[in-house]
Design an enzyme around this catalytic site. Structure first.
Site, PDB file in Angstrom:
ATOM      1  CG  HIS A  66      -0.270 -31.359  10.667  1.00 28.11           C
ATOM      2  ND1 HIS A  66       0.101 -30.206   9.997  1.00 28.11           N
ATOM      3  CD2 HIS A  66      -1.103 -32.016   9.826  1.00 28.11           C
ATOM      4  CE1 HIS A  66      -0.491 -30.165   8.817  1.00 28.11           C
ATOM      5  NE2 HIS A  66      -1.224 -31.257   8.691  1.00 28.11           N
ATOM      6  CG  ASP A 110       2.411 -27.917  11.059  1.00 29.77           C
ATOM      7  OD1 ASP A 110       2.956 -28.999  11.336  1.00 29.77           O
ATOM      8  OD2 ASP A 110       1.312 -27.829  10.470  1.00 29.77           O
ATOM      9  CB  SER A 208      -0.919 -31.194   5.516  1.00 28.78           C
ATOM     10  OG  SER A 208      -2.138 -30.666   5.924  1.00 28.78           O
ATOM     11  N   GLY A 209       1.919 -30.151   4.322  1.00 27.81           N
ATOM     12  CA  GLY A 209       3.332 -30.470   4.165  1.00 27.81           C
ATOM     13  C   GLY A 209       3.914 -30.117   2.818  1.00 27.81           C
TER      14      GLY A 209
END
Length: 258
Positions: A66, A110, A208-209
């Protein structure tokens, strides 16, 4: 080539000392890390926003699907604002490989691989965390480390790298009515982890990530959450299951043949 077994021991030891006592901003309930003690951390940028990532090979960074349109990766950073010329390496993204089965609605798969234009140089501040052949599913109650430059409790992003140990929550609990209530469904390819009964601990927007590390092994990637720091809405991480590890390795190998 950097010794994988030595580095795993190094990371395991660092997890015990990386949270520094005293002042400093907080990821959610965490502290500023010892500068460059997580040399595999990547700061991944698009023109509009940023994410975290993990350097898993001299030319590859693993992040979340994402985190779209990422075009630049900074490695060896502690402070984002300071120049840190002696430690930082900045690379442009050559190609992006989101997981082919990523679905935004259910948040499944994801994961995304970023191939850099050039391999990075291994230094004291930039080192890759090689993937394990098999990653064990951490049981409920396990303590794992997360890190990033995302939002803190003051709702501002952090200039320096922060980390915190989060506690794994069982999927059954995470799917229960008081938690995510199957919206979305927490699958066997996801890990819930966050606060325990004593203190807040969580990732937040901008993290995120980033890596989810248990006992020195990269186990997952920061994916999503609902709010930041809520005990009954823990962070959710994409688990590096056997199937996903095969996808990562196959994608990297296939790209080298092009």
């Amino acid at each position: 080539m950097f010794c994988q077994s030595y580095f795993s021991v190094f990371v395991s030891c660092m997890l015990l000392v990386i949270i520094q006592p005293g002042g400093g901003s907080e990821i959610i309930g965490g502290k500023e890390v010892e500068p460059h003690s997580l040399p595999f951390m990547a700061y991944v940028e698009s023109k509009k926003y940023f994410c975290g990532g993990t350097l898993i090979h001299p030319q590859w960074v693993l992040t979340a699907a994402h985190c779209k349109d990422m075009s630049k990766v900074t490695l060896g950073a502690h402070s984002i604002k300071k120049k840190e010329k002696a430690s930082k390496q900045v690379q442009k993204v050559d190609k992006r490989f989101p997981h082919p089965d990523y679905y935004q609605g259910s948040r499944e798969n994801d994961l995304m691989l970023l191939k850099l234009k050039k391999p990075v140089k291994q230094t004291k501040t930039v080192q890759w965390l090689q993937l394990a052949r098999v990653v064990k599913d951490p049981p409920a109650g396990s303590k794992c480390l997360v890190a990033g430059w995302g939002k803190t409790e003051n709702k501002k992003t952090s200039d320096v790298l922060l980390s915190v140990n989060v506690t794994v929550v069982s999927r059954q609990t995470c799917n229960s009515r008081d938690y995510y209530n199957h919206n979305p469904v927490i699958t066997s390819d996801m890990i819930c982890a966050g606060s325990n009964s004593e203190k807040q601990a969580d990732t937040c927007q901008g993290d995120s990530g980033g890596p989810f590390v248990c006992d020195g092994v990269l186990v997952g990637v920061t994916s999503f959450g609902r709010g930041c720091g809520s005990i009954k809405k823990p962070g959710v991480y994409s688990f590096l299951s056997e199937k996903r590890l095969k996808w990562i390795k196959k994608t990297m190998q296939s790209s080298e043949m092009l």
